[in-house]
Design a protein around this motif. Sequence first.
Motif, PDB file in Angstrom:
ATOM      1  N   LEU A  15      -2.181   0.689  -0.829  1.00 60.56           N
ATOM      2  CA  LEU A  15      -2.498  -0.713  -0.586  1.00 60.56           C
ATOM      3  C   LEU A  15      -2.637  -0.939   0.914  1.00 60.56           C
ATOM      4  O   LEU A  15      -1.917  -0.332   1.702  1.00 60.56           O
ATOM      5  CB  LEU A  15      -1.396  -1.630  -1.133  1.00 60.56           C
ATOM      6  N   THR A  44      -2.964  -4.192   3.736  1.00 64.22           N
ATOM      7  CA  THR A  44      -3.008  -5.606   4.069  1.00 64.22           C
ATOM      8  C   THR A  44      -3.547  -5.730   5.494  1.00 64.22           C
ATOM      9  O   THR A  44      -3.942  -4.734   6.106  1.00 64.22           O
ATOM     10  CB  THR A  44      -1.599  -6.239   3.996  1.00 64.22           C
ATOM     11  N   GLU A  52       2.283  -8.149  -2.547  1.00 63.72           N
ATOM     12  CA  GLU A  52       0.846  -7.949  -2.772  1.00 63.72           C
ATOM     13  C   GLU A  52       0.626  -6.804  -3.755  1.00 63.72           C
ATOM     14  O   GLU A  52      -0.231  -6.879  -4.641  1.00 63.72           O
ATOM     15  CB  GLU A  52       0.139  -7.643  -1.449  1.00 63.72           C
ATOM     16  N   GLY A 102       1.722  -8.089  -7.222  1.00 60.08           N
ATOM     17  CA  GLY A 102       0.819  -9.094  -7.757  1.00 60.08           C
ATOM     18  C   GLY A 102      -0.566  -8.586  -8.073  1.00 60.08           C
ATOM     19  O   GLY A 102      -1.165  -8.973  -9.083  1.00 60.08           O
ATOM     20  N   SER A 103      -1.085  -7.700  -7.237  1.00 63.02           N
ATOM     21  CA  SER A 103      -2.471  -7.259  -7.401  1.00 63.02           C
ATOM     22  C   SER A 103      -2.639  -6.059  -8.320  1.00 63.02           C
ATOM     23  O   SER A 103      -3.696  -5.894  -8.936  1.00 63.02           O
ATOM     24  CB  SER A 103      -3.080  -6.931  -6.032  1.00 63.02           C
ATOM     25  N   ARG A 104      -1.583  -5.226  -8.462  1.00 60.06           N
ATOM     26  CA  ARG A 104      -1.786  -3.982  -9.201  1.00 60.06           C
ATOM     27  C   ARG A 104      -0.779  -3.744 -10.326  1.00 60.06           C
ATOM     28  O   ARG A 104      -1.151  -3.208 -11.365  1.00 60.06           O
ATOM     29  CB  ARG A 104      -1.766  -2.804  -8.224  1.00 60.06           C
ATOM     30  N   PRO A 131      -0.917  -7.164 -13.223  1.00 61.30           N
ATOM     31  CA  PRO A 131      -2.081  -7.205 -14.116  1.00 61.30           C
ATOM     32  C   PRO A 131      -2.060  -6.106 -15.180  1.00 61.30           C
ATOM     33  O   PRO A 131      -2.500  -6.324 -16.307  1.00 61.30           O
ATOM     34  CB  PRO A 131      -3.267  -7.017 -13.156  1.00 61.30           C
ATOM     35  N   ARG A 160      -0.719 -16.807  -6.081  1.00 64.36           N
ATOM     36  CA  ARG A 160      -2.127 -16.482  -5.800  1.00 64.36           C
ATOM     37  C   ARG A 160      -2.689 -15.539  -6.853  1.00 64.36           C
ATOM     38  O   ARG A 160      -3.903 -15.468  -7.056  1.00 64.36           O
ATOM     39  CB  ARG A 160      -2.260 -15.828  -4.424  1.00 64.36           C
ATOM     40  N   TYR A 161      -1.807 -14.808  -7.508  1.00 66.73           N
ATOM     41  CA  TYR A 161      -2.224 -13.860  -8.551  1.00 66.73           C
ATOM     42  C   TYR A 161      -1.929 -14.392  -9.949  1.00 66.73           C
ATOM     43  O   TYR A 161      -1.911 -13.640 -10.919  1.00 66.73           O
ATOM     44  CB  TYR A 161      -1.517 -12.523  -8.345  1.00 66.73           C
TER      45      TYR A 161
END
Length: 342
Positions: free
Chosen positions: A113, A115, A245, A248-250, A253, A284-285
């Motif tokens: 990841l 950022t 992050e 939330g992003s990986r 989901p 945000r996710y």
Amino acid sequence: MEFRKLEGRPLKGKDLEQLKEFLSQNDLDYDQGIEYSVCLLDEDYRILATGSADQNVLKCIAVNKSARGLGLSGSILSCLTQYEFESSRSHILMYTKPENREMFEDLGFYTVLMTHDILFMENRKNGFEEFVNRLISESPDDALKPGMVIGSIVANCNPFTYGHRYLIEQALSCCDYVHVLVLGDDRSCFGAEERFFLVREGTRDLPRAVIHQASDYVISAATFPTYFMKEKGGAERACCGLDLELFGSRIAPALGITKRFVGTEPVCVVTGQYNKEMKKILPRYGIFVEEIERKDWRGEVISASAVRRWYEKEDFERLKGLVPATTLEYLVNRKKGRRPMG
């Protein structure tokens, strides 16, 4: 051109002061958790390049501007990976600056990841994907169906208490399934295997609680990248941001997670800051964060630190109100030198 090599486990005295000064000149901050450092020196014993290790994490890697293009990053990385392999660590992580991505990819590292501030890399091409696939394989089929309300809890459980169980029960009251990720860091009083065992045994009657042993990708104390941030407050925020992050992003989901539950934290500044950042980032996710008031017993909040304190005093009668029977039995056997996990 030949270079002198300076090694330390970790460096001390004047060598350490020189390293700190060199890192400062390169906008990096020395991390107190470092256990090994290597420096390449010129003929005047000035540092040209350096790198350090904290368990299986490589950090504080820097090359003097005047020495860039000489392959020193590769030499430093070679020394560090050799140290890790000699320490029986095959999975190596790295925190660095985003502008270093291409260079370290050429040296065999893969991006997990990135950022704005931090680049998180590892030496396994599909390491993160394998971790997520394991979480999926450990999940009931129903938990992966569309339309399910899926919650999550990330906790150390050092050891597992009635407070942790209460948080899980509250999460289950408004979710179809709750994924509980027990931290995999081994720096706690109770080891990762012990803590996972206690959570699993203490929730056997809660079939909708899916217990996972986490890994370096989830709140690992060994991987806090505070070393290259100028201000400590900024370092904490950046670290929280990276972890959240990634979750939330990986991670979320892949499991269909839309809720994350935490207990209130009136004492620990770092955890309190983490909870604040969680409420900013995870929505945000599409992940709702719910803070649950911590359970108390006889007017005192139940905490793992209190449990450890009474455990050291061997006050098992006091512990009956703080931990489930499975944890209490384990603690008694552990204190008596028995093999509590069989």
